[in-house]
Write a protein that holds these residues in place. Structure first.
Motif, PDB file in Angstrom:
ATOM      1  N   LEU A  80      48.394  73.379  41.603  1.00  0.00           N
ATOM      2  CA  LEU A  80      49.466  72.768  40.818  1.00  0.00           C
ATOM      3  C   LEU A  80      50.390  71.963  41.714  1.00  0.00           C
ATOM      4  CD1 LEU A  80      50.345  75.631  38.344  1.00  0.00           C
ATOM      5  CD2 LEU A  80      49.707  73.297  37.710  1.00  0.00           C
TER       6      LEU A  80
ATOM      7  N   ASP B 132      62.702  56.948  33.147  1.00  0.00           N
ATOM      8  CA  ASP B 132      62.592  56.862  31.704  1.00  0.00           C
ATOM      9  C   ASP B 132      63.932  57.045  31.002  1.00  0.00           C
ATOM     10  OD1 ASP B 132      60.215  58.395  29.432  1.00  0.00           O
ATOM     11  OD2 ASP B 132      61.115  56.433  29.476  1.00  0.00           O
TER      12      ASP B 132
ATOM     13  N   PRO C 253      53.133  63.065  38.215  1.00  0.00           N
ATOM     14  CA  PRO C 253      52.988  62.040  37.182  1.00  0.00           C
ATOM     15  C   PRO C 253      53.673  60.764  37.655  1.00  0.00           C
ATOM     16  CG  PRO C 253      54.540  63.741  36.501  1.00  0.00           C
ATOM     17  CD  PRO C 253      53.896  64.222  37.758  1.00  0.00           C
ATOM     18  N   PRO C 254      53.113  59.605  37.293  1.00  0.00           N
ATOM     19  CA  PRO C 254      53.759  58.367  37.724  1.00  0.00           C
ATOM     20  C   PRO C 254      55.155  58.258  37.149  1.00  0.00           C
ATOM     21  CG  PRO C 254      52.080  57.926  36.059  1.00  0.00           C
ATOM     22  CD  PRO C 254      51.969  59.374  36.410  1.00  0.00           C
ATOM     23  N   VAL C 255      56.068  57.730  37.943  1.00  0.00           N
ATOM     24  CA  VAL C 255      57.412  57.480  37.423  1.00  0.00           C
ATOM     25  C   VAL C 255      57.283  56.419  36.332  1.00  0.00           C
ATOM     26  CG1 VAL C 255      59.715  56.630  37.999  1.00  0.00           C
ATOM     27  CG2 VAL C 255      58.457  58.035  39.623  1.00  0.00           C
ATOM     28  N   PRO C 256      57.908  56.626  35.178  1.00  0.00           N
ATOM     29  CA  PRO C 256      57.753  55.652  34.090  1.00  0.00           C
ATOM     30  C   PRO C 256      58.296  54.282  34.466  1.00  0.00           C
ATOM     31  CG  PRO C 256      58.845  57.665  33.340  1.00  0.00           C
ATOM     32  CD  PRO C 256      58.799  57.727  34.836  1.00  0.00           C
ATOM     33  N   GLU C 257      57.963  53.304  33.642  1.00  0.00           N
ATOM     34  CA  GLU C 257      58.459  51.936  33.782  1.00  0.00           C
ATOM     35  C   GLU C 257      59.920  51.897  34.169  1.00  0.00           C
ATOM     36  OE1 GLU C 257      57.060  48.849  33.486  1.00  0.00           O
ATOM     37  OE2 GLU C 257      55.360  50.189  33.689  1.00  0.00           O
ATOM     38  N   GLY C 258      60.222  51.075  35.167  1.00  0.00           N
ATOM     39  CA  GLY C 258      61.620  50.863  35.488  1.00  0.00           C
ATOM     40  C   GLY C 258      62.199  51.963  36.346  1.00  0.00           C
ATOM     41  N   GLY C 259      61.400  52.948  36.710  1.00  0.00           N
ATOM     42  CA  GLY C 259      61.837  53.941  37.664  1.00  0.00           C
ATOM     43  C   GLY C 259      62.307  55.231  37.034  1.00  0.00           C
TER      44      GLY C 259
ATOM     45  N   ALA D  33      49.651  70.726  44.539  1.00  0.00           N
ATOM     46  CA  ALA D  33      48.975  69.601  45.177  1.00  0.00           C
ATOM     47  C   ALA D  33      48.562  68.523  44.179  1.00  0.00           C
ATOM     48  CB  ALA D  33      47.740  70.100  45.916  1.00  0.00           C
ATOM     49  N   ALA D  34      48.601  68.868  42.874  1.00  0.00           N
ATOM     50  CA  ALA D  34      48.198  67.870  41.872  1.00  0.00           C
ATOM     51  C   ALA D  34      49.094  66.646  42.000  1.00  0.00           C
ATOM     52  CB  ALA D  34      48.332  68.455  40.470  1.00  0.00           C
ATOM     53  N   PRO D  35      48.537  65.453  41.766  1.00  0.00           N
ATOM     54  CA  PRO D  35      49.374  64.255  41.908  1.00  0.00           C
ATOM     55  C   PRO D  35      50.536  64.296  40.935  1.00  0.00           C
ATOM     56  CG  PRO D  35      47.275  63.724  40.831  1.00  0.00           C
ATOM     57  CD  PRO D  35      47.187  65.141  41.309  1.00  0.00           C
TER      58      PRO D  35
END
Lengths: 271, 271
Positions: free
Chosen positions: A25, A39, A31-37, A27-29
């Motif tokens: 858990l 949300d 989540p990408p930061v949402p649009e604009g840095g 080490a799992a990538p």
């Protein structure tokens, strides 16, 4: 002994599985930061005000989808059926009878503005003031005239005037023609919450420059688009949002409406 | 035997750790869907063109961050030091010497537009045409004049003219004053790629309405902001984007620049 050893294997393996799962858990990538840095610091809107002014009233996004972009906001219903207000994650349409109806998640909106409301600043209101005075007081505190702000006013209002409009039929009239026949509601000594935004001039044509507020009573039963108010006492909270996202309709009347003109005159009439 | 047993414990524990890590990875929460529902169909921009026109040249976002929002785009360098072009995930600044320099990830941009380029439409170019004819040809194919489009032109150009500008010092002059002294490059019979966007009128003041193209040679060594071109043969690909996101600078000159006026005149001079 064989059974004991097997048991010990199982215990070690189970413990290792738990540790491994935890490591996994961690080490799992991320989540990408949402649009604009970030949300929560994004002002999200559906369609544009100039499209709405010209009668683009068919809903293009469900309220379920809208709620993914904010717990706070304003807008209108499909076919202009009601003034939309979202507060604390609860979304209502104030229909032309003046009453607040919880939205159906699969119903749609043709125009809405939403964000996740996190107060960055509280403006103390220590003396009764009318809408113009209140707006000036808050505007003086905004750190820049070039950003978007969500505005929340909780308080007691000796006088407050709202409006709503009925659902429209095709061919849709312009919004200025609809609001010429709007239904007006006057509240006296009401407690409740005004929800809305202050939009910078750079978003002219896209959104409503300056203030745009809707209101709902404390018991969440009535309200509308704010035309006038006097605030006796209360708190004004401001959420600064530096990111702006706009979801344009992927089909329908929006594709062909003329958005090249200056509709400031229409906007003044409807606001 | 004790050593053998310990070895077996370690093997089992290690295997369980690997399995556990895999389970952990699979069980990790899915990343949230980005703003607007689909990250790849979002046109992302930093700051606004009207801020740039008035000399807001301090970078506000790193190229590493920009690359998270697209593999394709245009813009400029910090202090206006070079014309930015991104193609196939490679980002370059075309400096005033006309040469293409890969960007440093920690360097910043004051204005940029990016998306993940997924071609939705290919416009066949079967006869040589100049820039005006090419732009008309492509515009006739756009499904709506109210959406944003990324445009990619790969081909051979008998004639192509670009420009770049030098890094600026504070107090920054207006962009129209900088481009009055721009350096112009003329290419003859060059192959390469033009990268850019077609922006709807609704985004006037925020971005450049109509076309805005930058160019880089096939060997990725030179290019600039496109002023003129003749395309002999090639392909034009168009990516329709219905979502638009704008990241406004969280500090700096942007906060105080006057963005309420109409700068169409300035824009015409610099383009």
């Amino acid at each position: 002994m064989a059974g004991d050893r097997l048991f010990r294997y199982i215990v070690v393996a189970a413990a290792a599985l738990i540790v491994g799962a935890c490591i996994g858990l961690a080490a799992a990538p991320l989540p990408p930061v949402p649009e604009g840095g970030a949300d929560r610091d994004t002002l999200f809107q559906v369609s544009t005000i100039d499209a709405l002014l010209q009668g683009t009233y068919d809903g293009s996004m469900t309220f379920d989808e809208l709620a993914r972009h904010g717990d706070f906001g304003i807008g209108c219903g499909d076919r202009l059926d009601g003034e939309l207000i979202g507060v604390d994650g609860e979304w209502y349409l104030i229909r032309v009878d003046g009453r607040a109806y919880p939205v159906a998640g699969n119903a749609t909106t043709p125009f809405a503005v939403a964000t996740f409301f996190d107060s960055d600043m509280t403006v103390p209101i220590d003396a009764p003031m009318n809408l113009t005075a209140l707006e000036s007081r808050v505007q003086a505190e905004l750190p820049s005239k070039n950003l978007f702000y969500a505005i929340r006013v909780d308080g007691t209002f000796p006088h407050l005037v709202t409006r709503s409009v009925p659902a429209q039929e095709k061919p849709y009239p312009r919004l200025a023609d609809v609001t010429a026949n709007q239904t007006v509601f006057t509240f006296e000594n009401v407690t409740g919450t005004a929800v809305g935004f202050w939009t910078p001039a750079l978003a002219k044509g896209v959104n409503v420059p300056g203030y745009h507020l809707h209101f709902i009573t404390g018991d969440r039963t009535a309200g509308g688009h704010v035309l006038d108010m006097v605030l006796a006492e209360g708190t004004v909270q401001v959420d600064t949002t530096t990111n702006f996202t706009m979801a344009l309709p992927a089909s329908g009347d929006f594709w062909t409406v003329d958005l090249s003109g200056d509709l400031s005159g229409d906007l003044e009439q409807v606001e």
